[in-house]
Scaffold this active site. Structure first.
Site, PDB file in Angstrom:
ATOM      1  N   MET A   1       0.836  -1.198   0.000  1.00 52.59           N
ATOM      2  CA  MET A   1       0.000   0.000   0.000  1.00 52.59           C
ATOM      3  C   MET A   1       0.877   1.256   0.000  1.00 52.59           C
ATOM      4  SD  MET A   1      -2.639  -1.793   0.006  1.00 52.59           S
ATOM      5  CE  MET A   1      -3.827  -0.469  -0.123  1.00 52.59           C
TER       6      MET A   1
ATOM      7  N   ASP B   1       0.845  -3.798   5.654  1.00 54.94           N
ATOM      8  CA  ASP B   1       0.380  -3.210   4.385  1.00 54.94           C
ATOM      9  C   ASP B   1       0.946  -3.885   3.132  1.00 54.94           C
ATOM     10  OD1 ASP B   1       2.992  -2.173   4.255  1.00 54.94           O
ATOM     11  OD2 ASP B   1       2.276  -0.331   3.321  1.00 54.94           O
ATOM     12  N   GLU B   2       1.407  -5.129   3.267  1.00 60.54           N
ATOM     13  CA  GLU B   2       1.866  -5.796   2.049  1.00 60.54           C
ATOM     14  C   GLU B   2       1.600  -7.299   2.065  1.00 60.54           C
ATOM     15  OE1 GLU B   2       6.540  -5.763   2.058  1.00 60.54           O
ATOM     16  OE2 GLU B   2       5.788  -4.059   3.172  1.00 60.54           O
TER      17      GLU B   2
HETATM   18  N1  DCP Z   1       5.215   2.164   9.870  1.00 58.79           N
HETATM   19  C1  DCP Z   1       5.556   2.615  11.148  1.00 58.79           C
HETATM   20  N2  DCP Z   1       6.867   2.748  11.525  1.00 58.79           N
HETATM   21  C2  DCP Z   1       7.858   2.407  10.670  1.00 58.79           C
HETATM   22  C3  DCP Z   1       7.549   1.929   9.390  1.00 58.79           C
HETATM   23  C4  DCP Z   1       6.203   1.827   9.015  1.00 58.79           C
HETATM   24  O1  DCP Z   1       4.649   2.914  11.933  1.00 58.79           O
HETATM   25  N3  DCP Z   1       9.139   2.549  11.042  1.00 58.79           N
HETATM   26  C5  DCP Z   1       3.798   2.081   9.467  1.00 58.79           C
HETATM   27  C6  DCP Z   1       3.325   3.362   8.819  1.00 58.79           C
HETATM   28  C7  DCP Z   1       3.248   3.051   7.358  1.00 58.79           C
HETATM   29  C8  DCP Z   1       2.996   1.560   7.338  1.00 58.79           C
HETATM   30  O2  DCP Z   1       3.609   1.030   8.524  1.00 58.79           O
HETATM   31  O3  DCP Z   1       2.226   3.770   6.702  1.00 58.79           O
HETATM   32  C9  DCP Z   1       3.574   0.874   6.118  1.00 58.79           C
HETATM   33  O4  DCP Z   1       4.975   1.070   6.060  1.00 58.79           O
HETATM   34  P1  DCP Z   1       5.745   1.221   4.694  1.00 58.79           P
HETATM   35  O5  DCP Z   1       7.183   1.061   4.986  1.00 58.79           O
HETATM   36  O6  DCP Z   1       5.156   0.319   3.667  1.00 58.79           O
HETATM   37  O7  DCP Z   1       5.575   2.767   4.271  1.00 58.79           O
HETATM   38  P2  DCP Z   1       4.302   3.550   3.713  1.00 58.79           P
HETATM   39  O8  DCP Z   1       3.202   2.628   3.330  1.00 58.79           O
HETATM   40  O9  DCP Z   1       3.944   4.624   4.685  1.00 58.79           O
HETATM   41  O10 DCP Z   1       4.889   4.306   2.438  1.00 58.79           O
HETATM   42  P3  DCP Z   1       5.272   3.685   0.996  1.00 58.79           P
HETATM   43  O11 DCP Z   1       4.324   4.327   0.043  1.00 58.79           O
HETATM   44  O12 DCP Z   1       6.672   4.112   0.765  1.00 58.79           O
HETATM   45  O13 DCP Z   1       5.131   2.205   1.064  1.00 58.79           O
HETATM   46 CA    CA Z   2       5.238  -2.003   3.518  1.00 54.44          CA
HETATM   47 CA    CA Z   3       3.610   0.793   2.033  1.00 54.71          CA
END
Ligand code: DCP
Ligand code: CA
Ligand code: CA
Length: 415
Positions: A14, A115-116
């Site tokens: 996502m 989210d994956e």
């Molecule tokens: N997350 C978190 N702390 C972290 C990494 C992630 O709380 N150190 C949470 C917030 C993110 C979600 O997990 O929204 C998914 O992490 P991702 O690494 O997949 O990053 P995003 O989905 O936010 O962004 P991208 O579009 O790069 O996948």
């Molecule tokens: Ca992810």
């Molecule tokens: Ca993500």
């Protein structure tokens, strides 16, 4: 013999997931530079997710919200809700279940994180190929797809001039022509492309039913699918054929590869004195075995050629249910009473989530693990039987198994 191109594997991830969840709850946040931050006490809270608009202003994860506002004055800040004195991730977990549910209508999925998910599309692709051929595939059906390594241009000045979407389309057209020309590996490449068709449909269904956008990678194994997914975010998918691996790997740092982001990756870099994953192809299987053992050595030998065999394991539910809280700097817990208080808060959240999991998924947890990270990087974990979903009991059991860590005597106030 397995040459590593027998399967079609996809990884869907996502885009800025927590941000999208907050934007669905509060539509005013949509299409704006936006972040999700947790806790407010220090510098406006720590940022854990960043919208792509905000990334354009240089805002990134782990910044303080106050600092990010200086980079981007009209930044919208959504806050993680709190329960039991700590961050409550329930809305994101529930959104994750919705997404996985839609994906699993298309294929067997392995939930890899909140989210994956990975999916093995090999069977679905074979089924589709009974009723179709290369000529049936049009660029319109692949409107969010990149073919990694395409367009192949001999003239570098040409590639810099055109905009990203135009280049994507040119690459995709060239890829489809390449497919129909019927080269040696074209069967495997056709399979990837049909996989990409299925993933386009799946991503459209996810958006239709949940409102959330995602990106995806389509290749022959989990490592390549994960890598490909990150190449053209957000809201796009990338096909990564084996033929495009050498060029990609020739400049790809070892730590960017799944499972090589940590200690193992550092050890590979240091032991062999190389930077990029492609550099490993100069070592023989015997050499890699000598350095990294009879399991990891051959795994690396294949991996640096884009070959890997880890299966997609059918699993939609998380394997464990856990919660944690950090106490940085001055907030570090210093008394027995504090340790007990926070263990109890964690146990309360755990009790709630365990009960919900038993009701929804008809399963019962059997083991309780307590992990502690202390100042100076020492970490510790112990486990015991989990007999009842009872916060008081879990708290006292947790205390009992970490007692040995307490350097102060048990009759003392200090921890
Ligand atoms: N997350 C978190 N702390 C972290 C990494 C992630 O709380 N150190 C949470 C917030 C993110 C979600 O997990 O929204 C998914 O992490 P991702 O690494 O997949 O990053 P995003 O989905 O936010 O962004 P991208 O579009 O790069 O996948
Ligand atoms: Ca992810
Ligand atoms: Ca993500």
């Amino acid at each position: 013999m397995d040459v590593g191109d027998e399967r079609v594997i996809a990884l869907v991830d996502m885009d800025c997931f927590y941000v999208q969840v907050e934007q669905r709850i509060n539509p005013e946040l949509r299409n704006k530079p936006c972040v999700v931050a947790q806790y407010k006490t220090w510098k406006g809270g720590g940022i854990i997710a960043v919208s792509y608009e905000a990334r354009g202003h240089g805002v990134s994860r782990n910044m303080w919200a106050d600092d990010a506002r200086r980079l981007c004055p009209d930044l919208q800040v959504a806050r993680v809700r709190e329960a039991h004195g700590k961050a409550d991730l329930t809305p994101y977990r529930e959104a994750s279940v919705e997404v996985i549910e839609v994906m699993s209508r298309f294929a067997v999925v392995e939930r890899a994180s909140i989210d994956e998910a990975y999916m093995d599309l090999t069977g679905s692709v074979q089924d589709r190929l009974k009723h179709m051929s290369v000529q049936d595939i049009t660029p319109q059906q692949l409107k969010g797809t990149y073919a990694q390594g395409f367009p192949q241009t001999s003239d570098p000045s040409e590639s810099a001039a055109v905009d990203k979407e135009e280049r994507r389309l040119r690459g995709l057209q060239q890829w489809l022509e390449h497919l129909s020309s019927g080269g040696q590996s074209s069967r495997a490449e056709l399979c990837l492309t049909v996989g990409a068709l299925i993933v386009e449909e799946m991503r459209a269904a996810v958006e239709e039913h949940t409102g959330f956008r995602c990106s995806a990678g389509i290749s022959h194994n989990k490592v390549l699918a994960k890598l490909a997914c990150g190449l053209n975010k957000p809201n796009r998918q990338t096909v990564l054929p084996l033929g495009s691996v050498p060029e990609l790997f020739s400049t790809l740092p070892i730590r960017k590869i799944r499972n090589l982001g940590g200690k193992l990756g550092t050890s590979v870099t240091e032991t062999l004195g190389v930077e990029n994953i492609g550099d490993l192809t100069q070592f023989s299987k015997v050499q890699l075995e000598q350095h990294f053992g009879e399991k990891t050595g051959p795994w690396l030998y294949d991996l640096c050629r884009g070959i890997e065999f880890e299966p997609v394991k059918p699993r939609q539910l998380p394997k464990s249910i856990g919660c944690s809280k950090n106490f940085p700097g001055k907030t570090c817990l210093a008394t027995q009473q504090q340790v007990q208080h926070w263990l109890h808060q964690l146990a309360l959240e755990l009790q709630e989530r365990l009960n919900k999991d038993r009701d929804m998924n008809g399963r019962v947890a059997k083991q309780l693990t307590v992990g502690i990270q202390q100042a100076g990087d020492r970490s510790f974990s112990r486990c015991c039987a989990l007999v009842r979903y009872d916060a008081v009991k879990m708290t006292s059991d947790s205390l009992a198994i970490i007692k040995s860590l307490n350097t102060a005597g048990s009759h003392q106030e200090a921890w």
